[in-house]
Scaffold this motif. Structure first.
Motif, PDB file in Angstrom:
ATOM      1  N   ASP A  40       0.871  -1.166   0.000  1.00  0.00           N
ATOM      2  CA  ASP A  40       0.000   0.000   0.000  1.00  0.00           C
ATOM      3  C   ASP A  40       0.911   1.220   0.000  1.00  0.00           C
ATOM      4  N   GLY A  41       1.087   1.835  -1.161  1.00  0.00           N
ATOM      5  CA  GLY A  41       2.029   2.951  -1.267  1.00  0.00           C
ATOM      6  C   GLY A  41       3.441   2.447  -1.056  1.00  0.00           C
ATOM      7  N   ASP A  42       4.113   2.996  -0.045  1.00  0.00           N
ATOM      8  CA  ASP A  42       5.486   2.600   0.275  1.00  0.00           C
ATOM      9  C   ASP A  42       5.562   1.682   1.490  1.00  0.00           C
ATOM     10  N   GLU A  43       4.424   1.071   1.837  1.00  0.00           N
ATOM     11  CA  GLU A  43       4.398   0.205   3.013  1.00  0.00           C
ATOM     12  C   GLU A  43       3.761  -1.144   2.683  1.00  0.00           C
TER      13      GLU A  43
ATOM     14  N   PRO B  33       3.483  -7.422  15.994  1.00  0.00           N
ATOM     15  CA  PRO B  33       3.430  -5.977  16.187  1.00  0.00           C
ATOM     16  C   PRO B  33       3.712  -5.231  14.887  1.00  0.00           C
ATOM     17  N   HIS B  34       4.135  -5.953  13.851  1.00  0.00           N
ATOM     18  CA  HIS B  34       4.541  -5.324  12.588  1.00  0.00           C
ATOM     19  C   HIS B  34       3.423  -5.445  11.562  1.00  0.00           C
ATOM     20  N   THR B  35       2.419  -4.561  11.715  1.00  0.00           N
ATOM     21  CA  THR B  35       1.280  -4.582  10.803  1.00  0.00           C
ATOM     22  C   THR B  35       1.519  -3.691   9.590  1.00  0.00           C
ATOM     23  N   ARG B  36       2.478  -2.778   9.673  1.00  0.00           N
ATOM     24  CA  ARG B  36       2.872  -1.919   8.553  1.00  0.00           C
ATOM     25  C   ARG B  36       4.396  -1.850   8.541  1.00  0.00           C
ATOM     26  N   ILE B  37       4.986  -2.224   7.413  1.00  0.00           N
ATOM     27  CA  ILE B  37       6.441  -2.246   7.292  1.00  0.00           C
ATOM     28  C   ILE B  37       6.846  -1.404   6.086  1.00  0.00           C
ATOM     29  N   PRO B  38       7.634  -0.355   6.284  1.00  0.00           N
ATOM     30  CA  PRO B  38       8.099   0.437   5.153  1.00  0.00           C
ATOM     31  C   PRO B  38       9.012  -0.384   4.233  1.00  0.00           C
ATOM     32  N   ILE B  39       8.907  -0.133   2.934  1.00  0.00           N
ATOM     33  CA  ILE B  39       9.799  -0.786   1.975  1.00  0.00           C
ATOM     34  C   ILE B  39      11.238  -0.499   2.409  1.00  0.00           C
ATOM     35  N   GLY B  40      12.060  -1.535   2.423  1.00  0.00           N
ATOM     36  CA  GLY B  40      13.461  -1.390   2.804  1.00  0.00           C
ATOM     37  C   GLY B  40      13.733  -1.677   4.269  1.00  0.00           C
TER      38      GLY B  40
ATOM     39  N   GLY C 126       5.042  -8.745 -13.167  1.00  0.00           N
ATOM     40  CA  GLY C 126       6.176  -8.203 -13.917  1.00  0.00           C
ATOM     41  C   GLY C 126       7.246  -7.774 -12.930  1.00  0.00           C
ATOM     42  N   GLU C 127       7.636  -6.510 -12.985  1.00  0.00           N
ATOM     43  CA  GLU C 127       8.637  -5.964 -12.061  1.00  0.00           C
ATOM     44  C   GLU C 127       8.003  -5.275 -10.858  1.00  0.00           C
ATOM     45  N   ARG C 128       6.676  -5.233 -10.814  1.00  0.00           N
ATOM     46  CA  ARG C 128       5.962  -4.521  -9.753  1.00  0.00           C
ATOM     47  C   ARG C 128       5.657  -5.444  -8.575  1.00  0.00           C
ATOM     48  N   VAL C 129       6.044  -5.025  -7.382  1.00  0.00           N
ATOM     49  CA  VAL C 129       5.738  -5.767  -6.159  1.00  0.00           C
ATOM     50  C   VAL C 129       4.298  -5.466  -5.750  1.00  0.00           C
TER      51      VAL C 129
END
Length: 151
Positions: free
Chosen positions: A49-52, A64-71, A114-117
């Protein structure tokens, strides 16, 4: 693939063919993986969802990790790198975001179009080095089957 992996993949292929609702398809896949692969202690799917990465259906102890930022963490690294990551010993990997003191190893498989996560499958085990090439093949096949539901 080992017999158990083959049977699990066949069951999940049937689920993804039958189930038209993407949320329910993900739930049923998580249920099948948790039920059929005894060394999978925690099974979950994150959706981008966006960058998360946002936690969707899962079975195991609450995270506890319901939202994880990319990276961030192993999950965020797998999404950024667009490739499967297997960690044999989470305590030796500085990227690991601790969820359970019992977790010893982890595999994270991106769900791609394709290349999209689009999301990823995240599996923890309470055994060290629990995931091998058969798990990688199984879960990458499952990710391919889930991709159309998340696209």
């Amino acid at each position: 693939m080992a017999v158990a992996h083959d049977a699990t993949l066949a069951n999940i292929e049937a689920v993804t063919r039958e189930e038209r609702d993407p949320g329910r398809a993900m739930e049923r896949v998580v249920e099948a993986l948790k039920r059929e692969m005894p060394h999978y202690t925690w099974v979950g799917i994150y959706v981008l969802d966006g960058d998360e990465l946002v936690l969707g259906p899962f079975l195991g102890k609450p995270s506890p990790h319901t939202r994880i930022p990319i990276g961030r963490g192993i999950c965020g690294a797998a999404a950024r790198e667009r490739q499967t990551i297997i960690v044999d010993d989470v305590n030796a990997d500085s990227r690991y975001l601790a969820c359970s003191l019992d977790t010893r190893s982890e595999i994270v498989v991106p769900i791609m179009s394709g290349e999209r996560v689009l999301g990823e499958i995240d599996i923890d085990s309470d055994r060290s080095a629990a995931f091998g090439s058969e798990d990688k093949r199984l879960l990458e096949s499952v990710a391919s089957l889930l991709a159309p539901a998340l696209a």
